[in-house]
Enzyme design. Structure first.
Site, mmCIF file in Angstrom:
data_model
loop_
_atom_site.group_PDB
_atom_site.id
_atom_site.type_symbol
_atom_site.label_atom_id
_atom_site.label_comp_id
_atom_site.label_asym_id
_atom_site.label_seq_id
_atom_site.Cartn_x
_atom_site.Cartn_y
_atom_site.Cartn_z
ATOM 1 N N HIS A 1 73.913 38.388 -2.282
ATOM 2 C CA HIS A 1 73.434 37.049 -1.912
ATOM 3 C C HIS A 1 74.069 36.580 -0.592
ATOM 4 O O HIS A 1 74.749 35.559 -0.532
ATOM 5 C CB HIS A 1 73.722 36.037 -3.011
ATOM 6 C CG HIS A 1 72.755 34.884 -3.009
ATOM 7 N ND1 HIS A 1 72.281 34.303 -4.142
ATOM 8 C CD2 HIS A 1 72.168 34.211 -1.985
ATOM 9 C CE1 HIS A 1 71.452 33.317 -3.839
ATOM 10 N NE2 HIS A 1 71.375 33.243 -2.521
ATOM 11 N N GLU B 1 73.539 36.004 -11.457
ATOM 12 C CA GLU B 1 74.560 36.272 -10.435
ATOM 13 C C GLU B 1 75.897 35.674 -10.859
ATOM 14 O O GLU B 1 75.916 34.632 -11.521
ATOM 15 C CB GLU B 1 74.118 35.683 -9.084
ATOM 16 C CG GLU B 1 72.866 36.341 -8.538
ATOM 17 C CD GLU B 1 72.428 35.776 -7.185
ATOM 18 O OE1 GLU B 1 73.085 34.847 -6.672
ATOM 19 O OE2 GLU B 1 71.427 36.269 -6.635
#
Length: 529
Positions: A279, A261
């Site tokens: 997220h 990420e």
């Protein structure tokens, strides 16, 4: 009297400042601006951050008076906990602040995937009315498999029960009776994969759980499965998931987390039946406010010398200097104990022997429990919630002290009983002026091992050539052995090889060693935070 200085390095809710109260001097800075942070942190007693401020060794070195780093959230990727611990700075976070938000997002992703909300929304905004194309499925009377029955998993199970779903769960560290109280039936992972119409993952990310849902597992599921991962990226193998969706072996997926990420170009994004979010598990106003209030309270406790429930590295309050070095050792022993047991034990004795028993060593019992559950539950384990986790799982804990320690100046032993009645034990001590950590006993075998980040233990029937076989297989796998200890109960009886290695041993290599030496047990322990 000079007030303690609290530096707020990122935008936090007004409730955070209110929770701190009038007893502190509040300063603000832009923590994402490195130069500004290093200048502002020099004379503060505490710093409050979210995710943009990096509190690393350099920042800690600049902070001459710093006592507390408070992260208003769950993750601690931007805080160097090890470096903070080495310089005696407490790190606190808000481990339960986002559990409701995370659970609700998992349910939202499940509903969105089941009803094709994302592609239907995009089509309609593009001027297309496609009612027939986006026919979905109901959750009612379907079976949902919860993988990981920690706090968030429990909240998801409760919410999906209200939808009229049949809830099953896989969690080797939860007792069936505890699950039954919540209306959840515990099953093995294979059974869950075969029965589930929907599946939601709620596990911590550990070496054992990375890739847990991979090609082999997705080959066992129904083609109508809707899979949701709002826990940690990497637990579901993204390439395996891509293959399963592309080949029609799984119906849909909802993803909030990814192996790397930020993730903006995953092959999974090409599918209409994958709904993805960046997220967002903790991204609600309520979660952010809860996090700010929680860490503000922790800062107040820490700066007044009180017990801090959400300290992740050291406990608040007065701890004798002679006891402090034993805290990280005991946490490691707890993690090793759980790995050796392969389950949460039914009973645990934390035995402390030697000179340190002249002090209050209750913190070592808490440290042991913190280690026992560190790799078991999804949420952050603290000194206060660890006993609660033990009670929830039926683990009876006892602290035993004895001033006599025949072989070591001080000795800490964790001794417990599995559900089948078998015993597990591990002991450690601190040696020399540098108080170096050593493992000195594993399941009754005397050893002398440095508890490095990667350990492995193999037990087998004592016979020639076994050590060479283990070394050969590890060498072929390019895994370097840092230290090795061989112990046995008697000639020709049972033997134990204890290893410290430079890198984690893959599951396939462990299986190869087990088969080659006809092992009685194989356990790997990774002590990487």
């Amino acid at each position: 009297m000079t007030k303690p200085v609290v530096l707020i390095a990122e935008e936090l809710s007004p409730a955070t400042v209110e929770a701190l109260g009038p007893d502190f001097e509040i300063r603000n800075c832009n923590g994402a601006d490195r130069a500004e942070l290093l200048s502002a942190i020099t004379d503060v007693d505490a710093i409050l951050v979210r995710s943009a401020t990096k509190v690393d060794a350099e920042a800690l070195a600049a902070a001459k008076k710093l006592k507390v780093v408070a992260r208003a959230g769950v993750g601690l990727d931007n805080v160097d906990v090890k470096a903070a611990t080495q310089v005696g700075v407490m790190v606190v976070n808000a481990p339960t602040s986002n559990i409701v938000s995370a659970a609700e997002l998992a349910v939202a992703l499940m509903l969105a995937a089941a009803r094709h909300i994302s592609p239907a929304h995009a089509a309609l905004k593009n001027g297309e009315w496609k009612r027939s194309k986006y026919t979905g499925i109901e959750l009612y009377e379907k079976t949902v498999g919860i993988v990981g029955l920690g706090r968030i998993g429990v909240l998801v199970a409760q919410r999906l029960s209200a939808f009229g779903m049949n809830v099953i769960a896989y969690d080797p560290y939860v007792q069936a009776g505890r699950a039954a109280q919540m209306g959840v039936r515990l099953v093995g992972l294979d059974e869950l994969l075969q029965q589930a119409d929907f599946m939601s993952v709620h596990l911590p990310k550990t070496p054992e759980t990375v890739g847990l849902i991979g090609e082999d597992q997705l080959a066992k599921v129904k083609p109508s499965l809707v899979l949701v991962n709002a826990a940690r990226g990497g637990i579901v193998d993204e390439q395996a998931l891509y293959n399963a969706i592309k080949e029609g072996r799984i119906a849909a997926a909802g993803l909030d987390v990814f192996a790397t990420e930020p993730c903006t170009d995953s092959p999974l994004f090409e599918f209409e039946n994958v709904v993805a979010t960046p997220h967002l598990g903790a991204s609600t106003d309520e979660a952010q406010e809860k996090a700010g209030i929680a860490v503000a309270k922790s800062v107040r406790l820490a700066l007044s010398g009180e017990l801090v429930p959400d300290a992740v590295n050291v406990q608040g309050g007065v701890i004798a200097e002679d006891v402090r070095p034993g805290i990280p050792l005991t946490e490691k022993l707890g993690r090793i104990f759980t790995a050796l047991a392969g389950e949460v034990a039914q009973a645990l004795d934390v035995e402390v022997r030697g000179e340190i028993t002249g002090y209050d060593v209750k913190v070592l019992e808490l440290a042991a429990l913190k280690g026992v559950f560190a790799d078991v539950v999804e949420e952050q384990v603290s000194y206060v919630n660890a006993p609660i986790l033990a009670a929830e799982r039926g683990l009876a804990v006892r602290l035993v002290t004895d001033s006599e320690s025949p072989d070591h100046r001080n000795l800490i032993t964790l001794r417990g009983t599995r559900a089948d009645g078998s015993q597990v034990s591990v002991s450690g001590t601190l040696i020399g002026i540098g108080q170096r950590e050593r493992l000195v006993e594993v399941d009754g075998y005397l050893v002398d091992i440095d508890p490095t980040e990667h350990l492995a233990f193999f037990s087998y029937e004592d016979r020639p050539g076994m050590v060479g076989i283990v070394g050969q297989i590890l060498g072929d796998a390019q895994i370097n052995i840092a230290g090795m200890q061989v112990a046995r109960d008697e000639k020709g009886g049972a033997a134990l090889v204890g290893l410290s290695v430079d890198t984690a041993i893959p599951a396939g290599v462990l299986e190869e060693i087990s088969a080659a030496i006809n092992a009685l047990s194989v356990r790997a322990v990774d002590l990487v935070d």
